[in-house]
Structures are given as C-alpha cells and as structure tokens.
Design a protein around this motif. Structure first.
Motif, PDB file in Angstrom:
ATOM      1  N   SER A  71      63.957  13.258   0.196  1.00  0.00           N
ATOM      2  CA  SER A  71      64.828  12.109  -0.037  1.00  0.00           C
ATOM      3  C   SER A  71      64.850  11.640  -1.488  1.00  0.00           C
ATOM      4  CB  SER A  71      64.410  10.936   0.861  1.00  0.00           C
ATOM      5  OG  SER A  71      63.077  10.538   0.573  1.00  0.00           O
ATOM      6  N   ARG A  72      63.877  12.082  -2.327  1.00  0.00           N
ATOM      7  CA  ARG A  72      63.760  11.505  -3.663  1.00  0.00           C
ATOM      8  C   ARG A  72      63.668  12.512  -4.806  1.00  0.00           C
ATOM      9  NH1 ARG A  72      61.989   6.000  -3.722  1.00  0.00           N
ATOM     10  NH2 ARG A  72      62.107   5.160  -1.619  1.00  0.00           N
ATOM     11  N   ARG A  98      70.004  14.819  -7.131  1.00  0.00           N
ATOM     12  CA  ARG A  98      69.032  14.730  -6.059  1.00  0.00           C
ATOM     13  C   ARG A  98      69.290  15.850  -5.055  1.00  0.00           C
ATOM     14  NH1 ARG A  98      67.325   9.238  -2.984  1.00  0.00           N
ATOM     15  NH2 ARG A  98      67.656   8.520  -5.088  1.00  0.00           N
ATOM     16  N   LEU A 156      59.966  13.764  -9.421  1.00  0.00           N
ATOM     17  CA  LEU A 156      60.093  12.429  -8.845  1.00  0.00           C
ATOM     18  C   LEU A 156      60.191  11.458 -10.014  1.00  0.00           C
ATOM     19  CD1 LEU A 156      57.364  12.641  -6.045  1.00  0.00           C
ATOM     20  CD2 LEU A 156      59.831  12.431  -5.673  1.00  0.00           C
ATOM     21  N   ASP A 159      64.512   6.458  -8.474  1.00  0.00           N
ATOM     22  CA  ASP A 159      64.671   6.876  -7.076  1.00  0.00           C
ATOM     23  C   ASP A 159      64.888   5.696  -6.135  1.00  0.00           C
ATOM     24  OD1 ASP A 159      62.091   5.869  -6.900  1.00  0.00           O
ATOM     25  OD2 ASP A 159      61.151   7.785  -6.404  1.00  0.00           O
TER      26      ASP A 159
END
Length: 297
Positions: A238-239, A23, A252, A257
């Motif tokens: 964040s993902r 990530r 994604l 996630d």
C-alpha cells in the motif's frame, strides 16, 4: 557457509522493463471499498482477529500518531510543509493544502535521509548482516526490515514512523479463501489476490527455512512469523514507491505516504535532483483545505 541465494516468488521479482516512479498498485478504488466493508462486517472474522496480530502501529485514522510523526520528521530535517495531515472525506488520514497550490508545483521535499530503502541501516546490525549475506531481494528484505525495526520499539530510529503506520492495513493478505470466494466471486482481481497471498506465504516460508531457522536467536518466531509478515507486506503493497530518478529504487517515503490514491490524478513522487529531495509534482491547482491526491496505477 551461508547460501547466497534466496528463493523469490514472482510477485517480488524486479521489473524487466522501466516503470514510472509511482506507488506500486494494490487494487482499484472499488475493491478497496469492498475490503473496508468486509473488514467491518461480522462475516469477516479473519480481518477482526488480525487487528490484534501485531503489537505496533495505530488505528488507520489516528491523527495523534501522525502528528508525532510530523514532529519527528521536522526535527530530523523535513522542511516546512504546505500540506497538513487531517481526517479527510474518505474517513482516513490524508494530506490537505494549507495554502493555494499551483498546477505543476513541487511539494513535500522529503530528504533521502528520511527514506527507507534496501540500503537503510539496520538498528540490529546482526540481523541486517545476515539478510544481506543471503542476498535477499528488496521486497522481502524491506518486509523483514520493517518487522525488525518495529520489534525494537523506541530503540529504532523509525519508531515514530512505525507508530504512525496502520496496525492492520486494508489488505487482501488478511482474507481467507472463503472470504475471497464470497466477496470477489465475479471480480477480475480474484486470481491475482489468490496469487498474491500465495506469494507472500511462500516467500515467508523460504525465509524461515533458509535463514530464520538457522539463526533462531536473531529471528525468534514470536517476532518473525506469518502474522508479522502479513502486516509488513500489507504495508509495502500500500505504501512502497519506485523512484525512477534514483535508479528505480523502491522506497518507503514517510509523510509522502500519507497521500491517498485517485485514478483521476496524473501526479506521482520522484527524486528531484535540484532540491535533493523526494517531491510530489501536482497536475492541477488546489485551494486551501482541499484533499491532495496522487495517481493510482
């Protein structure tokens, strides 16, 4: 004739060297605690006001929307899971072990058909064709893709996923300069936060001036604006993951996630050719009910 180049701010340029399939880092755990505290504080009006900024998504601890996501993923080809989504000790959603998990065991097995990349099909094909005509790089392309799909609500294939995304991510993008100066006065990440906010604003302005203003029917300002881009970039920061075994593609990965970060864990996601899915390989054993974590880099 459309231009084939779109300005790209430094934050969103492809890496010049290979990176591990992990990530993409947002900020360290201690700073995430500061962000959560600021979001709940009466001295952080920008955070509270932003909560109503987009009409899609859910509260960050919502289990109902996440359960709907799991049902949709299962119906769409996600195999039976050894993990369950629950509210965990940090007060958010997270994946916990349903059974004993061994060190080195592979989990998740999310098929590529359930992964969002720059090659994903756009529900609104006209919007996708324009974005590709301008050769928009992956980060701004994915940010725009999220907004496009979210604005279509139930008409989008990804509506269950978008409904399970936080309406307001924990993100420095929502902070004003005054809040940054107050909360990050002695923090080494302060300059990076200022730079990141500037990069997102600059990238949105480039897209607006070069593309959106030329196609107002496809990119109405009530949908494609600074507030919705703050949300979509907050989701990406964040993902988003980089999958080295898929030529370093950024993606994604719904369900995966929902894993939370830990700086003490040396485990990450990547594409597994043998199972033809996105897998999480553990670096330790887990007992049933234990919160599964992955590496923060």
């Amino acid at each position: 004739m459309a231009s084939t180049a779109t300005a790209l701010h430094p934050q969103f340029r492809p890496p010049s060297h290979p990176r591990a399939p992990r990530r993409i880092r947002t900020y360290p755990p201690t700073l995430r605690f500061t962000i959560r505290a600021a979001a709940a504080s009466t001295s952080a009006p920008a955070q509270r006001e932003a909560e109503a900024g987009v009409p899609w998504g859910c509260e960050i601890e919502s289990l109902e929307s996440a359960a709907s996501l799991e049902r949709w993923l299962t119906a769409s080809g996600l195999p039976e899971q050894r993990l369950a989504l629950e509210k965990v000790d940090i007060g958010e959603r997270g994946l916990v072990a349903l059974k004993n998990v061994r060190n080195g065991e592979k989990l998740l097995f999310v098929p590529p058909s359930l992964v969002i990349t720059a090659d994903s099909e756009w529900t609104n094909r006209e919007v996708g064709e324009v974005m590709k005509r301008y050769s928009v790089p992956d980060w701004p392309l994915l940010a725009t893709y999220l907004i496009s799909e979210a604005s279509l609500e139930g008409s989008s294939r990804w509506s269950s996923y978008i409904d399970a995304l936080p309406r307001q991510p924990y993100s420095l993008l929502y902070w004003t300069r005054t809040e940054i100066d107050a909360y990050l006065v002695a923090c080494p990440i302060r300059e990076r936060a200022i730079s990141r906010i500037g990069d997102v604003i600059g990238t949105y302005n480039d897209l607006r001036d070069r593309i959106f203003s030329k196609y107002p029917d496809l990119f109405p300002e009530e949908v494609y604006n600074m507030e919705t881009f703050r949300w979509s970039f907050g989701i990406l920061f964040s993902r988003l993951v980089r999958l080295e075994s898929m030529d370093g593609r950024v993606a994604l990965v719904p369900w995966a996630d929902m894993l939370n970060h830990s700086p003490e864990v040396d485990a990450f996601l990547d594409y597994d050719k043998s199972s033809q899915g996105i897998v999480f390989t553990t670096d330790r054993s887990y007992q049933p009910g234990v919160h599964i974590l992955w590496e923060e880099i």
